[in-house]
Design an enzyme around this catalytic site. Structure first.
Site, PDB file in Angstrom:
ATOM      1  N   GLU A  98       0.839  -1.215   0.000  1.00  0.00           N
ATOM      2  CA  GLU A  98       0.000   0.000   0.000  1.00  0.00           C
ATOM      3  C   GLU A  98       0.867   1.256   0.000  1.00  0.00           C
ATOM      4  OE1 GLU A  98      -2.405  -1.291   3.292  1.00  0.00           O
ATOM      5  OE2 GLU A  98      -3.128  -2.901   1.993  1.00  0.00           O
ATOM      6  N   GLU A 167       3.956 -10.732   0.281  1.00  0.00           N
ATOM      7  CA  GLU A 167       2.532 -10.412   0.235  1.00  0.00           C
ATOM      8  C   GLU A 167       2.112 -10.162  -1.214  1.00  0.00           C
ATOM      9  OE1 GLU A 167       1.123  -8.753   4.267  1.00  0.00           O
ATOM     10  OE2 GLU A 167       1.998  -7.072   3.195  1.00  0.00           O
ATOM     11  N   GLY A 173      -6.333  -8.111   1.137  1.00  0.00           N
ATOM     12  CA  GLY A 173      -7.666  -7.534   1.344  1.00  0.00           C
ATOM     13  C   GLY A 173      -8.706  -7.991   0.330  1.00  0.00           C
TER      14      GLY A 173
HETATM   15  P1  13P Z   1      -5.162  -8.790   4.583  1.00  0.00           P
HETATM   16  O1  13P Z   1      -4.834  -9.876   5.570  1.00  0.00           O
HETATM   17  O2  13P Z   1      -6.295  -7.918   5.019  1.00  0.00           O
HETATM   18  O3  13P Z   1      -5.315  -9.346   3.201  1.00  0.00           O
HETATM   19  O4  13P Z   1      -3.885  -7.813   4.534  1.00  0.00           O
HETATM   20  C1  13P Z   1      -2.621  -8.351   4.408  1.00  0.00           C
HETATM   21  C2  13P Z   1      -1.632  -7.281   4.626  1.00  0.00           C
HETATM   22  O5  13P Z   1      -1.530  -6.341   3.844  1.00  0.00           O
HETATM   23  C3  13P Z   1      -0.800  -7.344   5.830  1.00  0.00           C
HETATM   24  O6  13P Z   1       0.229  -6.417   5.787  1.00  0.00           O
END
Ligand code: 13P
Length: 250
Positions: A98, A167, A173
């Site tokens: 992000e 990730e 998300g």
């Molecule tokens: P989610 O578990 O909500 O998919 O997010 C993962 C994340 O970005 C952890 O840093």
């Protein structure tokens, strides 16, 4: 050497002060005995209150979701690594997707952030992962390899103490998780790359977490993969019951 098992909760821009302290209290009470390292990554405003809840707890730590690449000075709205350290922070996320996407963080900036973290005794949790289009066009290994080049700016003696978090952006998300096979395949590739970049002992000793829609239902299977050492959890870390289940999933 056996690798550290870690479950970390990245709260992102969520919770109020009351929710933050209730969440931490419950997790400490209900998952305190699990023999894994547990880390909370609250928003900056709640770092100190969260740290205060953890003072007498074993294997619980607090970290920040980001830090400035600058040491100090006229950078309105920024938070330095030394500030995080001064309120009890032990870890800092660097390179979360992000931040890369919305704040256009470059490899050069990420390198500077890691330098600041190290100067202030924070362990960098270095995050990386491919976009959906990259996976679909079979470029996911190349992407990850390029993202890992940031680590080349640091000596082996420092990198061996980092934590890595793979990730895949398409899983963050979205409710769509990498399959255990996909996670294992990438984590093994990361170790192979680190072995070439540094050496085999660093590659086999470093903890690599999986992140991306990891939850109370799928954590056990993901954590049972040979090269997955735990998880960086977003949404599911905001619910005490789910986060405790994930902590107990090894
Ligand atoms: P989610 O578990 O909500 O998919 O997010 C993962 C994340 O970005 C952890 O840093």
């Amino acid at each position: 050497m056996s690798r550290k098992k870690i479950v970390a909760g990245n709260w992102k821009m969520n919770t109020s002060l009351t929710e933050a302290s209730e969440l931490v209290k419950r997790v400490v009470k209900e998952a305190g005995n699990a023999p894994v390292i547990k880390i909370f990554f609250p928003p900056f405003t709640f770092l100190k209150p969260v740290a205060d809840e953890l003072t007498s707890s074993n294997d619980f730590f607090m970290g920040a979701q980001n830090c400035s690449e600058h040491e100090k000075g006229a950078y309105t709205g920024e938070i330095s690594a030394s500030m995080i350290s001064s309120v009890g922070g032990k870890y800092v996320l660097v390179g979360h997707s992000e931040r890369r996407t919305y704040f256009k963080e470059s490899n050069e900036q990420l390198t500077q952030k890691i330098q600041q973290a190290l100067k202030n005794n924070l362990v960098p949790v270095f995050c990386f992962g491919e976009q959906l289009a990259e996976r679909k066009s079979d470029k996911h290994f190349d992407t990850v390899m390029k993202q890992l080049t940031v680590l080349k700016n640091f000596p082996k003696e420092q990198v061996q103490n980092f934590v890595l978090a793979y990730e895949p952006v398409w899983a963050i998300g979205t409710g769509e998780t990498a399959t255990p096979q996909q996670a294992q395949e990438m984590h093994a590739y990361i170790r192979k790359t680190l072995s070439e970049m540094f050496d085999a002992s660093l590659a086999s000793g470093i903890s690599i977490l999986y992140g991306g829609s990891c939850n109370a239902q799928n954590a056990k299977e993901l954590f049972s993969c040979a090269d997955v050492d735990g998880g960086l959890i977003g949404g599911a870390s905001l619910k005490a019951e789910d986060f405790c289940k994930i902590i107990n999933s090894f």
